[in-house]
Structures are given as structure tokens and as C-alpha cells.
Design an enzyme around this catalytic site. Structure first.
Site, PDB file in Angstrom:
ATOM      1  N   LEU A 518       0.823  -1.205   0.000  1.00 57.23           N
ATOM      2  CA  LEU A 518       0.000   0.000   0.000  1.00 57.23           C
ATOM      3  C   LEU A 518       0.857   1.254   0.000  1.00 57.23           C
ATOM      4  O   LEU A 518       0.445   2.295  -0.462  1.00 57.23           O
ATOM      5  CB  LEU A 518      -0.911   0.014   1.226  1.00 57.23           C
ATOM      6  CG  LEU A 518      -1.957  -1.086   1.315  1.00 57.23           C
ATOM      7  CD1 LEU A 518      -2.623  -1.061   2.659  1.00 57.23           C
ATOM      8  CD2 LEU A 518      -2.993  -0.901   0.215  1.00 57.23           C
ATOM      9  N   GLY A 519       2.066   1.147   0.572  1.00 59.36           N
ATOM     10  CA  GLY A 519       2.904   2.334   0.594  1.00 59.36           C
ATOM     11  C   GLY A 519       4.015   2.205   1.601  1.00 59.36           C
ATOM     12  O   GLY A 519       4.206   1.154   2.200  1.00 59.36           O
ATOM     13  N   GLY A 524       8.957   1.563   7.366  1.00 55.86           N
ATOM     14  CA  GLY A 524       8.858   0.329   6.597  1.00 55.86           C
ATOM     15  C   GLY A 524       7.672   0.362   5.654  1.00 55.86           C
ATOM     16  O   GLY A 524       6.994   1.367   5.530  1.00 55.86           O
ATOM     17  N   VAL A 526       4.014  -0.853   4.019  1.00 54.71           N
ATOM     18  CA  VAL A 526       2.694  -1.219   4.506  1.00 54.71           C
ATOM     19  C   VAL A 526       2.015  -2.087   3.456  1.00 54.71           C
ATOM     20  O   VAL A 526       2.003  -1.754   2.277  1.00 54.71           O
ATOM     21  CB  VAL A 526       1.839   0.029   4.788  1.00 54.71           C
ATOM     22  CG1 VAL A 526       0.495  -0.370   5.355  1.00 54.71           C
ATOM     23  CG2 VAL A 526       2.555   0.944   5.758  1.00 54.71           C
ATOM     24  N   LYS A 540       1.911  -3.219   8.773  1.00 52.00           N
ATOM     25  CA  LYS A 540       3.107  -2.382   8.671  1.00 52.00           C
ATOM     26  C   LYS A 540       4.298  -3.247   9.025  1.00 52.00           C
ATOM     27  O   LYS A 540       4.375  -3.808  10.106  1.00 52.00           O
ATOM     28  CB  LYS A 540       2.988  -1.203   9.619  1.00 52.00           C
ATOM     29  CG  LYS A 540       4.178  -0.279   9.559  1.00 52.00           C
ATOM     30  CD  LYS A 540       3.850   1.015  10.260  1.00 52.00           C
ATOM     31  CE  LYS A 540       5.115   1.735  10.678  1.00 52.00           C
ATOM     32  NZ  LYS A 540       4.843   2.897  11.490  1.00 52.00           N
ATOM     33  N   ASP A 637       4.603  13.903  13.796  1.00 52.18           N
ATOM     34  CA  ASP A 637       4.721  13.708  12.345  1.00 52.18           C
ATOM     35  C   ASP A 637       3.360  13.773  11.669  1.00 52.18           C
ATOM     36  O   ASP A 637       3.002  12.937  10.854  1.00 52.18           O
ATOM     37  CB  ASP A 637       5.422  12.390  12.041  1.00 52.18           C
ATOM     38  CG  ASP A 637       5.926  12.337  10.596  1.00 52.18           C
ATOM     39  OD1 ASP A 637       6.059  13.411   9.975  1.00 52.18           O
ATOM     40  OD2 ASP A 637       6.172  11.228  10.088  1.00 52.18           O
TER      41      ASP A 637
END
Ligand SMILES: *[C@@H]1O[C@H](CO)[C@@H](O)[C@H](O)[C@H]1NC(C)=O
Ligand SMILES: *[C@@H]1O[C@H](CO)[C@@H](O)[C@H](O)[C@H]1NC(C)=O
Ligand SMILES: *[C@@H]1O[C@H](CO)[C@@H](O)[C@H](O)[C@H]1NC(C)=O
Ligand SMILES: *[C@@H]1O[C@H](CO)[C@@H](O)[C@H](O)[C@H]1NC(C)=O
Ligand SMILES: *[C@@H]1O[C@H](CO)[C@@H](O)[C@H](O)[C@H]1NC(C)=O
Ligand SMILES: *[C@@H]1O[C@H](CO)[C@@H](O)[C@H](O)[C@H]1NC(C)=O
Ligand SMILES: *[C@@H]1O[C@H](CO)[C@@H](O)[C@H](O)[C@H]1NC(C)=O
Ligand SMILES: *[C@@H]1O[C@H](CO)[C@@H](O)[C@H](O)[C@H]1NC(C)=O
Length: 807
Positions: A518-519, A524, A526, A540, A637
Site C-alpha cells: 500500500l505504501g 517500513g 505497509v 506495517k 509527524d
């Protein structure tokens, strides 16, 4: 330059680009009707369009003539004429059937930008010149025909980076060069990039992806029927790569039988060859059916000579072929040097051949024609330098009347792979088994049987024990996890975050299949996963190389275990397996805010009411973190890609890898390690490493401005006069001109009052002085139709003290 004139340029660019309605939509280009910028040809069924386009969405003056899917809004270009020579003066450039016989892109100054490479040897006198036409057909092919129907030129003969069904790629070269797909330089630049894909020039039986001139990935070798098919569950069909002979040359092509879906093979600018299908049923995007290479181990020669990549393992790893052991260099324990024989090969004896099944057979073979299997075996046996052979009956008379395929290897075996369920037999030469070896062999066969029966008994016993102790075990893992970590975490979490086994996760994510990715998260990748009972999850996978991994992991598990709020992403479980650390979250189908906000196609889906809801949701989630949860948490973040969206477009804050827990009375913290994302970081944090709840407020302010404007904080196209979005917002706000700040795709649906107030709040939050920024605490409340950031006594402060925000 004032904003208005920039706006004018943007408008002009839009008028010129392919986004505006076109005037011409015929499928034919006729000799006296040149195509200009702003008009296009449309295939009869409307699938493909041909015309001028500009691949860059920022303001640029580079235009190209190309073919694209007319009804697909993104990544739609399938062919480009003038890859190397962009058009810089679009208004004076045309595509024409010039000279009555050739396709020419030229400008009014008479410069030739591109000319179709028509068959120069054709017999002009036998064709009626003047009656030509060029047609864009329903398969996406642009064909130039002479009046007698002879094809003079077609775009399918000049592939760029995309192979469409029905398109052929030449894999042998009798009279023409081999054809390759060549990647774009980057998504905005169609000029030829470094990656290419096509047949091995030495032998058409295999294909390569090249990185420049070096092989990067090699396909399995063609064997049966000259077809490689792989069944893809997602489309419930098989996708075929076939090799066919047309006239004297051999071509490869691909297709999905009986399938009408929009499919393409693309040599991506990242070096992967991708099979993509357009999915109309979900969020209108390209779904990746397959990508090669899909793991590092399967890149060319990764495991060295006589090594192979075992792709049947959960994580593909290098191994040595049977009878070989790794070459151990003191300072280099990696596999790249490959393996060597355990016992030197004695060629004076009769050697035997060991059969390895399901292999992608090695590179650099010798193709011996017209041999039966036995002859092929003999061919290798009788030549001492022959290390291996492989055989296939192609059962096809299409290639040279010879349906045999005997391959011999004379030296090192490189780029071998063990595949799941496909592949073929590879016969490798080993010393003949001596009597002693034979005895060993018998032991080797019987001993495992005895041992394995014993093992089964032990396993059954262990499973029983395991089941009994599973509960204790979970507690123990928790204890290990929590001990020695953050000071404020000694109050143990609720403990109802389950520990999931690695096997379950592997199964759910299909061995972390790259198509499920997914990204990239903070630390790390996902992956999307599905449990066999249908529940979807996001996994994740903390990368091993991130040194901070374990700390962030503990941090995230502990934190999220304690946090329950509808605007925070929900942790479903976690898993530790050797070095692997996995976090399992609820799966949110709409991915993240940035995927919508900064995507010109999807952004209109976020109308003003949705955006307002998202701003409120983030505010609520942040308020909970800062104050309402049992802990005081600073996220550190906060950014658009960390805001996930559920089915109802409700925002959920995610990625707590960098979050910090605070004592109630602690005002601010200090760190040597400034982590976060530039642009979203408050100045005091970015410069001095000082963080407090006010640094999150700053990031919130940035997010609010991004959500309203639909532009990234770092975006350069918004306006040249301003260094960033904040200065731009401030300038427009000061002039009472907030309407120009609002994303043009929502200006219609927008309640101007509400949006202005949000801009106001955003600006308050991004003040340089942290003390001047409002707190999320006390209240960010939704009352009636309005959003206020208040602090009990200071509601008026926010709306009256405008002089405070000196930007
Ligand atoms: C026009 O066609 C003739 C041959 O028919 C060729 O010699 C000439 O070069 C062509 N001119 C252009 C501009 O293509
Ligand atoms: C070019 O034209 C000649 C004569 O018409 C023909 O024999 C040849 O096959 C053509 N070549 C191509 C690549 O079409
Ligand atoms: C071209 O076609 C004409 C008429 O069909 C024929 O007489 C002539 O020999 C051909 N020329 C070549 C070079 O093939
Ligand atoms: C391709 O080669 C370049 C130059 O050697 C290298 O930097 C790059 O990482 C390579 N690409 C891949 C995907 O390995
Ligand atoms: C298309 O999207 C739907 C919904 O997300 C999904 O179930 C389906 O598998 C997708 N189809 C393909 C071919 O990717
Ligand atoms: C293979 O054998 C067949 C029949 O024995 C023969 O016709 C053909 O020319 C041979 N092919 C090659 C490449 O030697
Ligand atoms: C073995 O094969 C190689 C490559 O074809 C050849 O050069 C060599 O002469 C062969 N040796 C024998 C003994 O046939
Ligand atoms: C290959 O298979 C076909 C069909 O099964 C058979 O007719 C042919 O004899 C086989 N060729 C060899 C060399 O075994």
C-alpha cells in the site's frame, strides 16, 4: 508578477493541455486537414485518442504527440511520437499528412519535429499517391494506409514503453532490429529512460529487463507451446505471453482470452515491468496484476554462480544448488560470489545428473537444434565441460519446423531460481555415486522417514502444549515488549491487543506480495492483507535496517494499545518473528488524504463539506492526543499522508512511530534527533529540536491550509512570488482575497465564510512564535455550523487580535 497574471498563465496552460474539450473527434487524419494543439482524433469506439499532450502537470511548455486512453484520467499515455524532441511552441505546431504521403509533425517555421519512418523501399509507382489516410483504430493503433490499402506505417511497429493487447514485439531479427519497450525518464518526461524490456538478442527464447546495458531481470525461458501463462486470481483468468511467427520473424504479444478489460504491459520508469488493468469498479485506478522483479533476490544473477534464489520460501533467499556450498570470503559473507562444488568433479568417471524441479533454468545456454530428449542427454554426458542441460518439447511447428528445445550449459550456472509451481527440470552434472555414497544415500532416505515420524509425534505434542500455554505466552511477549522501554509505559496496556502468528500474516498478505503493497510508512512498508474469513487488514512491516525500529515499534504498540478514538487508526494486533516486527491495523479502503488532496483527478471527490469534516476530525483526534487521552501525546509527524480516510471519508490519524508521551506538567521536550517532515515541522522544532504540543498545532495549521488550497506546503506551482503556501495564504488573507486561495475544484461547493475562518485558524496555528499559536487543548469545538479553536477565556483572542500574526 502578480497573482492574477499567474492565474492567467495557468488558464492558458489548461486551455492548451489535453484536459479541455477538443473540437475535432474524427478517427481519421486526412491530407489537407492537419491536427493542431487542442484538437484530437478519437477511435471509433472512443477508447483511444491521439493528439498533443503535455505530461507535466506543472506549467511547462513541453508538448508531445501521442496516443492515450481517452476515458482514463491517469497514467493514460500509451504511445509517444516525438519522445526525444518535445514541441516547445505548441500553438504553431501541427501533425499533418504532409507531402501527400507521410506523417509529419512540424511548425509554421518549417522545422520538422518528427517524421514517420515509412517504408522507404515501397514501390511508389504501384500505389496511388494522394489518397492516403491515417486512422486511429479501436486497438490504439495509428495506421497510415496508401489508397490501395497497403499499410505504409503504423504506431504499433514503434512501441514506446507500453505494450497493448494485439501489439507485437519483435524478438528475432532477420531484416529489422529487435524491438524493446523503453521506459520514460520519469512520470513527467517521456524521453527514453534507462530501463528497457525485450528479447535476449542472442536467443529469442528469453526476455530481459535491462538497466542501461546491464541485465536487471531475466524471464523464465520459453518452453511448452511457446506460451507463458499465469493464472491471476484477481481477474479470474490467465494472462498469456505468446510467441508467434509472422512471415520470417518471431514476435511476442500478450492477451487475456475473452476479456474485455483494459490491460497493458508497461516498462515502468522504476525498472519494473508491470501488468496493469484499469479497474472501473473501485476508485478508478490502475490495479497491478504483476510486477517483475518482485523481490531483490530475483534480480539478475543476485545469488551468484551455482547459487539460486529460492522463491518458495516465505522470504525469497539465496541457496546453493545441490552438491554446492557457498564460497566463503572472510570479509564478504554475502552470496554474490555464489557457490562452488563440495567435491571436485571427476570427469573420467561416468557422471550422473541430478534432477532439480520447478526451476527457472540458468542464463547463457547453448541451444542445440533437432534433438530428442535422449540425444540431448547424450550431448551433455559426452562433453565434459557440459555442467547441465534442460529439455522441452515445444509441441509447435511454428518455429522453423523444429519442436525440440535442447539447452546445454558449458560453464557457470547463473541466475537460477526455484519457482512455485511453474518452472522446469534442470539436470545438473554430479559425480557418480560411489558404493559408500550409495550406502549413505540409503541412510539418507530411510533416516528421514524415521525422524519425520518422530517429529510428527513431537509436533502433535507441542501443538497441544502450545494451545494450553498460548495465553501465558501472549502475556510474556507483552511483558518482554514493555519491559525496559519508555518510562511512562509501566502501566501495562489493556492487553487485549492480540499477538498474531507470522504464518497468519504471511497467509493474509500472500507472502508480502509486492502487489499488496500500500505504501511506505515511517519505518517500513505497509501491505494490504486479507484473513481467510474475509477481514481486510493493513500490515506495517518495520524494515530491518532502520536501527530505531524496535524502539519505534514498542512505542507504537504501547501507545496505540492505550488510545481509542474514532479519529485515530485502530491497531488490531502485532507480531514479532525473529527480526520481523509487524503491526496490524484496520484496513482503510480510501488510503490517505494526500492521495486525494494532491491528485487532480480525485480532488473533486473531496468537496467542501467533506474537507470541513476532515479538518474537524483531525482536530478532534489531535485534541484527544494532547489532552483527552490518559496520556499526553505529541504526534510529531502529522501530515497529509498520515491522515487515513475510511469509507465515509472520516479522517484517522496514523503512524505513531515518532510520537512522544509527556508528563502532564511537562511543557516542552528536546531532542537531538529531529524526525518529521520538512514543511510540516514548526520552526523551533526544525531548528532547535524543541517540541511541544504547539509543534503539532503548527503541523495542524499546515494541514488546514493544504486541505483548503489543495496544494502541498512545498508546492512551487502555486505562485512564484511567494516562498511557500503559508506566505501565499497570508498575503491573500490580508487583502481579503481568500477566495483565490481555495482549491479551484471546490470553490463552487464551498461556504466562503467557513473556509475563510478555517484559513484564519490555519494561519494562527502556523505562527513562528509557539506561544502565539492557539492550543488544541481546552477546545476545538464544533458548534452549529462553525469551527472555532478556543481556549476558554480566549475565543475573542483568536478572532480579534489580527496584529499578532506577523508572518
Ligand atoms: C515528398 O515526397 C518525395 C517523394 O514522393 C520525397 O522525395 C520528398 O523528400 C518528400 N518531401 C518531404 C518534405 O517529405
Ligand atoms: C516495404 O515495402 C516492400 C515493397 O512493397 C515490401 O516488400 C517490404 O516487405 C516492406 N517492408 C515493410 C517493413 O513493410
Ligand atoms: C513497381 O510497380 C510497377 C507496377 O506494378 C512495376 O512495373 C515495377 O517493376 C515495380 N518496381 C519495383 C522496384 O518493384
Ligand atoms: C540501475 O543502474 C544504476 C546505475 O548503476 C543504479 O544506480 C540503479 O540503482 C539501478 N537500478 C536498479 C533498479 O537497480
Ligand atoms: C477492482 O476493484 C474491486 C473493488 O476494490 C476489487 O474487488 C477487484 O478485485 C478489482 N479488480 C481487479 C481486476 O483488480
Ligand atoms: C530438423 O530436422 C528436420 C527433419 O528431420 C529438418 O527438416 C529440419 O531442417 C531440421 N532443422 C534444423 C534446424 O536442422
Ligand atoms: C564441448 O562443447 C563445447 C561447446 O560446444 C565444444 O567447444 C567442445 O569442443 C566440446 N567438447 C567435446 C569433447 O565434444
Ligand atoms: C513433441 O510432442 C508432440 C506432441 O505431443 C509429438 O508429436 C512430438 O513427437 C514430440 N517431439 C519430440 C521430439 O519428442
Amino acid at each position: 508578477m502578480s497573482f492574477l497574471s499567474i492565474h492567467g498563465i495557468i488558464l492558458l496552460a489548461f486551455t492548451l493541455s489535453s484536459l479541455t474539450p477538443f473540437c475535432v473527434s474524427d478517427s481519421r487524419l486526412l491530407p489537407n486537414k492537419p491536427l493542431t494543439v487542442g484538437s484530437k482524433l478519437l477511435s471509433d469506439d472512443g477508447t483511444f485518442a491521439l493528439g498533443f499532450f503535455s505530461p507535466s502537470n506543472s506549467i511547462k511548455t513541453h508538448y508531445y504527440v501521442g496516443i492515450w486512453y481517452n476515458n482514463i484520467p491517469e497514467d493514460n499515455v500509451v504511445w509517444v511520437a516525438n519522445r526525444d524532441t518535445p514541441i516547445t511552441d505548441p500553438s504553431s505546431t501541427t501533425l499533418a499528412l504532409a507531402n501527400g504521403s507521410n506523417l509529419v509533425v512540424s511548425n509554421t517555421k518549417g522545422q520538422l519535429i518528427w517524421v514517420a519512418n515509412i517504408n522507404a523501399t515501397r514501390n511508389f509507382s504501384s500505389e496511388t499517391i494522394g489518397g492516403e489516410e491515417a486512422i486511429l483504430d479501436n486497438s490504439g493503433n495509428f495506421i497510415l494506409r496508401a489508397s490501395n490499402g497497403v499499410i505504409l506505417w503504423q504506431s504499433f511497429d514503434y512501441p514506446t514503453d507500453t505494450l497493448l493487447p494485439g501489439m507485437k514485439l519483435r524478438v528475432t531479427h532477420k531484416s529489422h532490429a529487435l524491438q524493446r519497450l523503453i521506459s520514460w525518464k520519469d512520470p513527467q518526461d517521456p524521453s527514453p529512460g534507462i530501463y528497457s524490456y525485450g528479447a535476449d538478442p542472442k536467443e529469442f527464447l528469453q526476455r530481459f529487463i535491462w538497466n542501461g546495458s546491464r541485465p536487471y531481470r531475466r524471464s523464465p525461458v520459453w518452453n511448452n507451446y511457446l506460451v507463458v501463462g499465469s493464472y491471476l486470481d484477481i481477474i479470474k483468468s490467465t494472462i498469456y505471453m505468446t510467441v508467434r511467427r509472422v512471415d520470417n520473424e518471431i514476435f511476442m504479444s500478450f492477451g487475456i482470452p475473452g476479456d474485455s478489460s483494459t490491460t497493458k504491459i508497461k516498462m515502468d520508469y522504476t525498472g519494473k515491468i508491470k501488468i496493469l488493468v484499469w479497474n472501473n469498479s473501485n476508485m478508478l485506478e490502475w490495479n497491478m496484476l504483476q510486477a517483475e522483479p518482485n523481490h531483490e533476490c530475483s534480480t539478475y544473477g543476485y545469488c551468484g554462480p551455482f547459487g539460486y534464489c529460492d522463491s518458495t520460501e516465505p522470504i525469497a533467499t539465496c541457496k546453493c544448488l545441490d552438491g554446492f556450498k557457498p564460497i566463503n570470503y572472510k570479509d564478504d559473507d554475502r552470496f554474490s560470489r555464489g557457490c562452488h562444488r563440495k567435491d571436485a568433479l571427476r570427469c573420467d568417471q561416468e557422471n550422473t545428473f541430478l534432477t532439480l524441479m520447478n526451476m527457472k533454468i540458468p542464463d547463457t545456454f547453448l541451444y542445440v537444434k533437432n534433438k530428442s530428449f535422449d540425444e540431448c542427454t547424450a550431448e551433455c554426458t559426452n562433453n565434459c565441460s557440459c555442467t547441465a542441460y534442460a529439455y522441452a518439447n515445444m509441441s509447435s511447428t511454428a518455429i522453423n519446423g523444429d519442436d525440440t528445445r535442447c539447452l546445454l550449459w558449458m560453464g557457470d550456472l547463473i541466475d537460477t531460481e526455484k519457482l512455485i509451481g511453474q518452472g522446469e527440470n534442470l539436470y545438473i552434472r554430479v559425480n557418480e555415486l560411489s558404493d559408500k555414497n550409495r550406502r549413505n544415500m540409503i541412510l539418507k532416505i530411510t533416516l528421514p522417514i524415521i525422524i519425520s515420524s518422530l517429529l510428527i509425534l513431537i509436533c502433535v505434542w507441542l501443538v497441544w502444549i502450545y494451545k494450553c500455554q498460548a495465553k501465558q505466552r501472549n502475556k510474556k511477549i507483552w511483558k518482554n515488549l514493555l519491559s525496559g522501554s519508555l518510562s511512562s509505559s509501566n502501566e501495562l496496556g489493556d492487553g487485549n491487543i492480540p499477538f498474531l502468528t507470522y504464518q497468519e500474516i504471511l497467509l493474509a498478505t500472500n507472502n508480502f506480495c509486492s502487489s499488496n503493497m500500500l505504501g511506505h510508512g515511517g519505518f517500513g512498508n505497509v501491505y494490504k492483507g486479507t484473513f481467510n474469513y474475509g477481514k481486510k487488514i493493513a500490515v506495517k512491516r518495520l524494515s530491518e535496517c532502520s536501527g530505531q525500529g524496535i524502539l519505534e515499534f514498542k512505542n507504537e504498540v504501547i501507545l496505540i494499545a492505550k488510545l481509542q478514538h474514532r479519529n485515530l487508526v485502530k491497531l488490531l494486533g502485532f507480531c514479532i518473528h525473529g527480526d520481523e516486527k509487524l503491526l496490524i491495523y484496520e484496513y482503510l479502503p480510501n488510503t490517505s488524504l494526500d492521495a486525494f488532496l494532491f491528485n487532480s483527478v480525485k480532488k473533486p471527490l473531496l468537496d467542501w463539506s467533506v474537507r470541513f469534516k476532515i479538518i474537524l476530525g483531525i482536530a478532534r483526534g489531535l485534541l484527544y492526543l494532547h489532552q483527552d487521552s490518559r496520556l499526553n501525546i505529541i504526534h510529531r509527524d502529522l501530515k497529509a499522508s498520515n491522515i487515513l480516510l475510511d469509507e465515509e471519508m472520516s479522517p484517522k490519524i496514523s503512524d505513531f512511530g515518532m510520537a512522544r508521551i509527556f508528563d502532564r506538567n511537562q511543557q516542552q521536550g528536546n531532542t537531538n534527533r529531529v524526525v518529521g517532515t520538512y514543511g510540516y515541522m514548526s520552526p523551533e522544532y526544525a531548528l532547535k529540536g524543541v517540541f511541544s504540543v504547539k509543534s503539532d498545532v503548527y503541523s495542524f495549521g499546515v494541514l488546514v491550509l493544504e486541505i483548503i488550497s489543495g496544494s502541498r506546503i512545498s508546492s512551487v506551482d502555486i505562485s512564484e512570488d511567494f516562498p511557500n503556501l503559508i506566505a501565499f495564504a497570508w498575503s491573500l488573507w490580508k487583502d481579503g482575497n481568500t477566495k483565490n486561495f481555495i482549491d479551484s475544484s471546490i470553490v463552487e461547493s464551498c461556504i466562503l465564510d467557513e473556509a475563510s475562518q478555517c484559513i484564519h485558524i490555519g494561519l494562527l496555528c502556523v505562527q513562528d512564535n509557539p506561544n502565539a499559536r492557539p492550543l488544541m487543548s481546552i477546545g476545538c469545538i464544533y458548534s452549529g455550523e462553525r469551527l472555532y479553536i478556543t481556549s476558554t477565556s480566549r475565543t475573542t483572542y483568536i478572532f480579534c487580535r489580527e496584529e499578532l500574526w506577523n508572518l
